[in-house]
Design a protein around this motif. Structure first.
Motif, PDB file in Angstrom:
ATOM      1  N   ASP A   1     -40.916  54.343  11.159  1.00  0.00           N
ATOM      2  CA  ASP A   1     -40.377  53.978  12.548  1.00  0.00           C
ATOM      3  C   ASP A   1     -39.924  55.280  13.290  1.00  0.00           C
ATOM      4  OD1 ASP A   1     -40.079  51.371  11.921  1.00  0.00           O
ATOM      5  OD2 ASP A   1     -38.048  51.347  11.153  1.00  0.00           O
TER       6      ASP A   1
ATOM      7  N   ASP B   1     -42.997  56.564  14.625  1.00  0.00           N
ATOM      8  CA  ASP B   1     -43.468  55.760  15.835  1.00  0.00           C
ATOM      9  C   ASP B   1     -42.655  56.243  17.078  1.00  0.00           C
ATOM     10  OD1 ASP B   1     -45.416  54.404  14.570  1.00  0.00           O
ATOM     11  OD2 ASP B   1     -44.008  52.744  14.134  1.00  0.00           O
TER      12      ASP B   1
ATOM     13  N   ASN C   1     -44.103  59.158  18.609  1.00  0.00           N
ATOM     14  CA  ASN C   1     -45.459  58.847  19.003  1.00  0.00           C
ATOM     15  C   ASN C   1     -46.393  59.603  18.294  1.00  0.00           C
ATOM     16  OD1 ASN C   1     -44.398  57.573  21.540  1.00  0.00           O
ATOM     17  ND2 ASN C   1     -43.843  59.496  22.402  1.00  0.00           N
TER      18      ASN C   1
ATOM     19  N   GLN D   1     -49.193  59.149  15.415  1.00  0.00           N
ATOM     20  CA  GLN D   1     -50.353  58.375  14.812  1.00  0.00           C
ATOM     21  C   GLN D   1     -50.560  58.490  13.288  1.00  0.00           C
ATOM     22  OE1 GLN D   1     -53.659  57.018  17.204  1.00  0.00           O
ATOM     23  NE2 GLN D   1     -52.904  58.120  18.976  1.00  0.00           N
TER      24      GLN D   1
END
Length: 501
Positions: free
Chosen positions: A200, A203, A206, A208
């Motif tokens: 989390d 994410d 940002n 990947q």
């Protein structure tokens, strides 16, 4: 008429008139005070009195919003009157921190075409930046997170977390930034799975994250910004070792979190570590000076972090279990610099079944090396047989060009090792939410990327907190018995005086 006048002269009437006057005055003061406070900016009006400080905004978000150089729009597709007050309050408080953020509410019941226009669902915030052309969405369900697991035990779904700041800050950072980093997580060596809380946070930054099996792939992809190995239980093959060494020699970034397996069982990984100035000590680390409630294997290491690694590290409290220690040794090349950022006290021991050795052990370190990528292409002009001043000038130009290319092709490789995978173990991070394990880990990840900071913010718990007195001291006795007793005595004294009067 005289009787009416006499009525207003009685003691009861005078007291009643006085009470009415005081009431009117108090009401007037309240009205005026509300009018005055209504003119105060909302960011100063909204005082967070919640037990878990769900409206409190961290310095990370404040710095991001302060540095905005693009206009960002929050388009809220929801019926404002029926939206949860916590979401409305947080939105207004968050937006008030920057003049570049505007909030627009669109009622999807009155304007159903808006859902098709933004290609999303009701109860969603669309975060967009016209300058960059990027947009993303944040669902209300991502802000107020529900604990569905409780349904199997209680038959009800309860609220577990409030993630307003984490979601909005991540969305704003995404739409105004062009930074997209790719992390490859190795598989095929018995690696542990990254906890959900870490994915989390990845994410939110940002980042990947994609799996990579080095047995099936003969090379590390060119778009790999960081190679992550989390608690491998099996060693690298010789070919995999060569691939990682070549990747580092070209300016690659590798991060290794050791698990329960010792270096003697992972000789190829241990060889790479030793090349970069880190050698694992035998056994598990016990620290008699910095431990959790007398359990010597539950360690609170000493942190020596600075710069981006120190962002949001305030309490200096990180908990590790089943930790292996490391000793710093001379690296394979003089160009490598190894710096520890986490270590034990001098009262630590490396404990094996046969022995225990006292000392100070490194629990986390980073090795950096500046590497240059030489241009191996050869110009056909180099074989020219021309001579004279023009040939000399050409040689000088080629030399200057070569130096410029060398400077442009210089990169910094980085090899980070944390000797305890328990740093991000969910059993620790979920139990001791006040610790900074995940913050330190995310800072270590972000330090591999130039110009990138860790902006991931964890959700705040909505669990009910109970006021309990674990250890009754003088203050507790005063609150429980002293104050109520003082109120009763003063009340009795006032009553007794009035009775005598």
């Amino acid at each position: 008429m005289q009787k009416i006048k006499n009525v207003f002269k009685t003691t009861g009437t005078k007291n009643g008139t006085y009470s009415v006057g005081v009431t009117v005055l108090v009401i007037a003061i309240v009205v005026v005070a509300n009018l005055i406070f209504g003119q105060i900016p909302e960011k100063y009006r909204n005082i967070d009195v919640s037990s878990t400080k769900i409206y409190e905004i961290t310095d990370t978000s404040k710095e991001l919003l302060k540095g905005l150089d693009h206009k960002v729009t929050f388009t809220v597709l929801a019926v404002k009157e029926s939206t949860d007050d916590r979401i409305k309050t947080f939105l207004s408080k968050y937006a008030s921190l920057s003049k570049d953020i505007s909030v627009e509410w669109i009622d999807p019941v009155l304007h159903p075409s808006a859902l098709n226009e933004y290609d999303t669902n009701e109860n969603t915030i669309v975060v967009a930046c016209a300058d960059t052309g990027k947009s993303t969405t944040v669902s209300f369900d991502d802000i107020i997170v529900m604990d569905t697991s409780s349904y199997y035990y209680t038959g009800n779904v309860s609220e577990s977390e409030f993630d307003g700041e984490g979601q909005l800050t991540s969305a704003v950072n995404y739409v105004v930034s062009d930074v997209n980093k790719k992390i490859y997580r190795t598989t095929g060596h018995g690696e542990a799975t990254l906890p959900g809380s870490i994915t989390d946070l990845m994410d939110k930054n940002n980042y990947q994250v994609q799996e990579l099996n080095l047995v099936m792939n003969t090379a590390i992809p060119d778009d790999c910004d960081l190679l992550l190995m989390y608690a491998p239980s099996n060693d690298l093959t010789n070919d995999e070792k060569t691939v990682i060494q070549e990747y580092l020699s070209k300016g690659g970034k590798v991060m290794l979190l050791l698990g329960d397996t010792t270096s003697s069982q992972l000789p190829n990984l241990a060889s790479i570590m030793k090349d970069y100035g880190m050698e694992e000590a035998d056994g598990y680390i016990a620290d008699t000076s910095r431990c959790y409630q007398g359990n010597y294997y539950y360690i609170f290491p000493l942190l020596s972090v600075s710069g981006d690694m120190a962002k949001r590290i305030s309490s200096q409290m990180v908990l590790l279990t089943n930790a292996h220690g490391m000793n710093l040794v001379d690296p394979a090349r003089d160009t490598i610099t190894t710096t520890p950022f986490m270590s034990t006290s001098d009262q630590a021991y490396a404990v094996t079944e046969k022995d225990q050795k006292q000392g100070t052990y490194v629990l986390g370190a980073s090795a950096v090396e500046s590497v240059s990528q030489e241009d191996k292409s050869k110009s056909s002009d180099s074989k020219s047989e021309d001579s004279g001043d023009s040939d000399s000038k050409k040689s000088e130009d080629q030399s200057d060009s070569s130096e410029k290319k060398s400077a442009d092709n210089t990169k910094e490789s980085r090899f980070t090792v944390i000797s305890a995978g328990s740093l991000i173990d969910s059993q620790i991070t979920d139990t001791f939410t006040q610790l900074e394990n995940t913050t330190l880990f995310m800072n270590a990840v972000s330090s591999n990327f130039d110009g990138v900071q860790n902006i991931s913010i964890e959700a705040k718990s909505l669990a009910t907190e109970y006021n309990t007195v674990q250890h009754a001291g003088l203050f507790s006795l005063l609150v429980i018995f002293g104050i109520p007793l003082a109120v009763l005595i003063s009340g009795f004294v006032v009553w007794f005086r009035r009775r005598k009067a």
